[in-house]
Design an enzyme around this catalytic site. Structure first.
Site, mmCIF file in Angstrom:
data_model
loop_
_atom_site.group_PDB
_atom_site.id
_atom_site.type_symbol
_atom_site.label_atom_id
_atom_site.label_comp_id
_atom_site.label_asym_id
_atom_site.label_seq_id
_atom_site.Cartn_x
_atom_site.Cartn_y
_atom_site.Cartn_z
ATOM 1 N N GLU A 1 0.580 -6.055 -0.044
ATOM 2 C CA GLU A 1 0.855 -4.732 -0.607
ATOM 3 C C GLU A 1 1.882 -4.877 -1.724
ATOM 4 O OE1 GLU A 1 0.057 -0.409 0.246
ATOM 5 O OE2 GLU A 1 -0.788 -2.276 1.022
ATOM 6 N N LYS B 1 3.833 -0.637 8.057
ATOM 7 C CA LYS B 1 2.836 -0.225 7.068
ATOM 8 C C LYS B 1 3.575 0.099 5.775
ATOM 9 C CE LYS B 1 -1.123 2.748 6.226
ATOM 10 N NZ LYS B 1 -0.811 2.900 4.793
ATOM 11 N N PHE C 1 0.793 -10.256 3.753
ATOM 12 C CA PHE C 1 0.630 -10.204 5.201
ATOM 13 C C PHE C 1 -0.548 -11.033 5.724
ATOM 14 C CE2 PHE C 1 -0.785 -5.935 3.593
ATOM 15 C CZ PHE C 1 -2.161 -6.134 3.672
#
Length: 292
Positions: free
Chosen positions: A79, A30, A110
């Site tokens: 991200e 993450k 991703f």
């Protein structure tokens, strides 16, 4: 004029306490940054925040890199991060880099939702990731690829904790992509314990008692008071002795306007909280101590 590709509502992972088990899950780091959708079409590349705001001017080096990829049209989900020299995302550097050193940002992709006129969202995740890799490889520099492992979620989480990262995201390998919060993507976050300055105690009917915290001289959020009975009673006594009319640090208006017992400086709280959050979240007060 031909219509441009449009922003698509992102898929939001649900939060869980422990990572899922089973070989039908993929696990990824993450990343601590800003969720960003990267779109390329006949008129050039653009970037959008998770709510669809165009931030292309802030991310101009990523725009340049996207227009050099071997495709004429795509929509990527990823991200935007500010990596340290070892590659670890540094959220606190995001704003300064966006303003002054955007070339030091990186975009970690991703997922891929659209490619060369084809909507890919109905494909299984594992197939979408294969197409994403084919597009962005060698996945170095400013546009990167989010690697994953299949299965062994507990071992992956243990490694993430040891590396000091924010947490992990687990995704069903055969899942399609749909906008909104869905349980075929789940996130597991790491916990930390740290010391904070107690500013006051907030009591509201029907809600748990909350401790208002500061760290490094700034308001940090609130934590549920989960102390054993005897320790909690000693805390109430100390709060009663140290009451003051106003908070010792600047706090949001909504907090300052609530029914709060503010206290003078001198009480420290040990708090368990989710790593990587920029205000205390799902936090609980574990202990308190007073300055000597």
């Amino acid at each position: 004029m031909r219509e441009r590709l449009k922003f698509m509502k992102p898929l939001e992972p649900m939060q869980v306490e422990t990572p899922p088990v089973g070989d039908d899950w993929l696990h990824e780091i993450k990343y601590d940054g800003f969720r960003t959708q990267l779109i390329l079409d006949w008129a050039g590349a653009r970037t959008f925040t998770r709510t669809g705001i165009d931030w292309s001017k802030r991310y101009w080096p990523v725009i340049d890199a996207a227009e050099k990829l071997p495709a004429k049209a795509f929509i990527l989900d990823g991200e935007m991060i500010a990596p340290d020299p070892d590659g670890t995302p540094n959220f606190h550097a995001m704003h300064s880099r966006m303003a002054w050193n955007a070339e030091q940002l990186a975009y970690v992709a991703f997922d891929i939702l659209h490619l060369e006129g084809q909507d890919l969202r109905a494909l299984p995740l594992i197939e979408r990731k294969a197409r994403l890799w084919d597009l962005v490889r060698p996945a170095e520099g400013i546009i990167q690829y989010s690697d994953h492992v299949e299965g062994n979620g507990a071992a992956f989480f243990e490694a993430v904790e040891k590396m000091g990262l924010e947490g992990m995201v687990s995704k069903r390998r055969e899942s399609p992509y749909r906008g909104g919060k869905l349980d075929f993507w789940v996130k597991t976050k790491c916990w930390e314990i740290g010391d904070f300055e107690l500013l006051g105690i907030k009591r509201e009917p029907g809600k748990p008692v909350a401790a208002i915290m500061a760290r490094d001289g700034r308001y940090a959020g609130t934590a549920a008071v989960t102390l054993p009975k005897g320790v909690r009673e000693r805390l109430w006594q100390r709060v009663a002795q140290g009451k003051t009319a106003r908070p010792q640090r600047q706090v949001p208006t909504a907090v300052a306007g609530a029914a709060v017992d503010w206290v003078k400086p001198g009480i420290k709280a040990r708090v368990k909280f989710l790593r990587g959050e920029h205000k205390l979240r799902h936090a609980s007060m574990q202990a308190f101590l007073e300055d000597d």
